[in-house]
Motif scaffolding. Structure first.
Motif, short mmCIF file in Angstrom:
data_model
loop_
_atom_site.label_atom_id
_atom_site.label_comp_id
_atom_site.label_asym_id
_atom_site.label_seq_id
_atom_site.Cartn_x
_atom_site.Cartn_y
_atom_site.Cartn_z
N VAL A 96 0.87 -1.18 0.00
CA VAL A 96 0.00 0.00 0.00
C VAL A 96 0.91 1.23 0.00
CG1 VAL A 96 -1.88 1.23 1.14
CG2 VAL A 96 -1.76 -1.27 1.30
N ASP A 97 0.74 2.05 -1.04
CA ASP A 97 1.57 3.25 -1.22
C ASP A 97 0.66 4.47 -1.07
OD1 ASP A 97 3.28 5.29 -2.06
OD2 ASP A 97 4.11 4.12 -3.72
N ILE A 98 0.96 5.30 -0.07
CA ILE A 98 0.11 6.47 0.18
C ILE A 98 0.94 7.75 0.18
CG2 ILE A 98 -1.82 5.37 1.37
CD1 ILE A 98 -0.51 5.79 3.98
N THR A 99 0.35 8.78 -0.37
CA THR A 99 0.99 10.09 -0.44
C THR A 99 -0.05 11.14 -0.07
OG1 THR A 99 2.21 9.25 -2.35
CG2 THR A 99 2.40 11.60 -1.88
N SER A 100 0.30 11.99 0.89
CA SER A 100 -0.61 13.04 1.32
C SER A 100 -0.06 14.41 0.97
CB SER A 100 -0.80 13.00 2.85
OG SER A 100 -1.29 11.74 3.25
N GLY A 107 4.12 14.14 1.59
CA GLY A 107 4.81 13.03 2.26
C GLY A 107 4.39 11.75 1.56
N ASP A 108 5.32 10.83 1.36
CA ASP A 108 5.11 9.66 0.49
C ASP A 108 5.76 8.44 1.13
OD1 ASP A 108 4.73 8.05 -1.80
OD2 ASP A 108 6.23 9.12 -3.01
N GLN A 109 5.02 7.34 1.26
CA GLN A 109 5.61 6.13 1.82
C GLN A 109 4.80 4.91 1.41
OE1 GLN A 109 3.86 7.56 5.83
NE2 GLN A 109 5.10 5.76 6.32
N SER A 110 5.44 3.76 1.47
CA SER A 110 4.70 2.51 1.24
C SER A 110 5.26 1.40 2.11
CB SER A 110 4.73 2.12 -0.24
OG SER A 110 5.91 1.42 -0.56
N ILE A 204 13.29 7.05 -1.03
CA ILE A 204 13.94 5.82 -1.48
C ILE A 204 12.83 4.78 -1.43
CG2 ILE A 204 15.82 4.17 -1.14
CD1 ILE A 204 17.37 6.25 0.39
N GLU A 205 12.64 4.04 -2.52
CA GLU A 205 11.47 3.15 -2.62
C GLU A 205 11.77 1.92 -3.46
OE1 GLU A 205 8.26 4.90 -5.14
OE2 GLU A 205 9.24 6.79 -4.71
N PRO A 206 12.73 1.09 -2.99
CA PRO A 206 13.14 -0.05 -3.79
C PRO A 206 12.00 -1.03 -4.06
CG PRO A 206 13.99 -0.22 -1.55
CD PRO A 206 13.44 1.15 -1.70
N PHE A 236 9.18 -1.13 -0.31
CA PHE A 236 8.99 -0.25 0.85
C PHE A 236 9.48 1.13 0.43
CE2 PHE A 236 8.95 -4.37 2.80
CZ PHE A 236 8.04 -4.24 3.83
N GLU A 237 8.88 2.16 1.02
CA GLU A 237 9.25 3.54 0.68
C GLU A 237 9.22 4.41 1.92
OE1 GLU A 237 6.44 5.60 -1.93
OE2 GLU A 237 7.95 7.12 -2.38
N HIS A 238 10.22 5.27 2.03
CA HIS A 238 10.20 6.34 3.02
C HIS A 238 10.56 7.67 2.36
CE1 HIS A 238 9.28 4.60 6.88
NE2 HIS A 238 10.25 3.72 6.83
CO CO Z 1 4.85 6.33 -3.00
#
Ligand code: CO
Ligand code: MF3
Ligand code: CO
Length: 263
Positions: A96-100, A107-110, A204-206, A236-238
């Motif tokens: 699940v990849d979410i960006t607000s 901000g972006d992470q998964s 970074i989102e390998p 995963f993403e941070h």
């Molecule tokens: Co993302």
């Protein structure tokens, strides 16, 4: 996409932190729902409602025509899976990849979630992908080159013969969703001149594949990306801010897997 990397000023760092921390809080809110039996549309609705009810905006909704408030990518789907009536089932791995957007800041992470008992290969792939992200982050210092990120991740993935996706990369982020520099997760020589200086914010989102690195884009929806060999993919993403003291992970969650976590 801005042509040049943006260096944010310290007063802007707080805005970046606030946006990413909202996004992380959303991930924590979501986590208990991502279980076998739920549809990806239901997860999308939870993301959407939580974001909007906090006065914020889901960045992907309407982004270049993307129709939903998050991306959900199951098993052989690498990224950009569109939520629909698919039901999550035992044994799936689900990103699940979410960006607000919070007051104009992104901000972006998964995270990849394991649905109950998964195959040994799936668990290993998720573990190596997660660890590769933290290895890359922890290798960085102010002034490090972007090339190093690709080197660290692909060296680590190679030990298990996992393919590192090339077509999709990390990116600068902040006042815009995607800016320079592109952050490839495999070594690209031109990245050597992209230096991560204090005030730069990036993801970074390998994406690691159980087989080949090659991917194909779905021709009918124009978004869903799958592995070419239909083997599993994890991500995963941070969002990370480079400071004078080193990288600061802005999207760390309270409840999610922390560095060193064993899946
Ligand atoms: Co993302
Ligand atoms: N969140 C993705 C990223 O990490 C981008 C998704 S764009 C969308 O960069 F349009 F596919 F939603
Ligand atoms: Co991103």
């Amino acid at each position: 996409m801005s042509e040049n990397p943006v260096i944010y000023k310290p007063f802007e760092w707080e805005r970046l932190r606030i946006a990413s921390q909202f996004n992380a809080q959303l991930m924590d809110h979501l986590r208990p729902y991502v279980k076998p039996g739920i549809t990806t549309d239901e997860i999308n609705q939870i993301v959407h409602d939580y974001t909007v009810s906090h006065g914020n905006t889901p960045a992907t909704l309407g982004y270049m025509g993307y129709p939903k408030s998050c991306c959900i990518s199951i098993n052989e789907v690498v990224c950009h899976g569109i939520p629909d009536d698919t039901v999550l089932k035992e044994g799936d791995i689900v990103n699940v990849d979410i960006t607000s957007i919070v007051n104009g800041w992104y901000g972006d992470q998964s995270e990849t979630f394991l649905m109950g008992q998964v195959s040994d290969e799936a668990r290993k792939l998720v573990q190596v992908t997660f660890d590769s992200l933290f290895l890359a982050i922890n290798s960085l210092q102010p002034g490090s080159s972007v090339l190093q990120i690709g080197q660290v991740i692909s060296d680590y993935a190679r030990d298990d013969n996992f393919g590192v996706v090339r077509q999709y990369q990390g990116h600068g982020i902040g006042r815009e969703f995607h800016t320079d520099p592109g952050i490839p997760h495999y070594p690209v020589s031109s990245s050597e001149r992209d230096l991560l200086l204090p005030g730069m914010c990036f993801t970074i989102e390998p994406m690691l594949n159980a087989g080949s690195w090659k991917t194909v884009e779905d021709q009918s929806d124009g978004w869903t990306v799958r592995t070419k060999d239909n083997k599993l993919s994890a991500q995963f993403e941070h969002t990370i801010l480079m400071t004078e003291d080193g990288p600061e992970i802005l999207t760390l969650t309270k409840e999610g897997p922390q560095a060193g976590h064993k899946f």
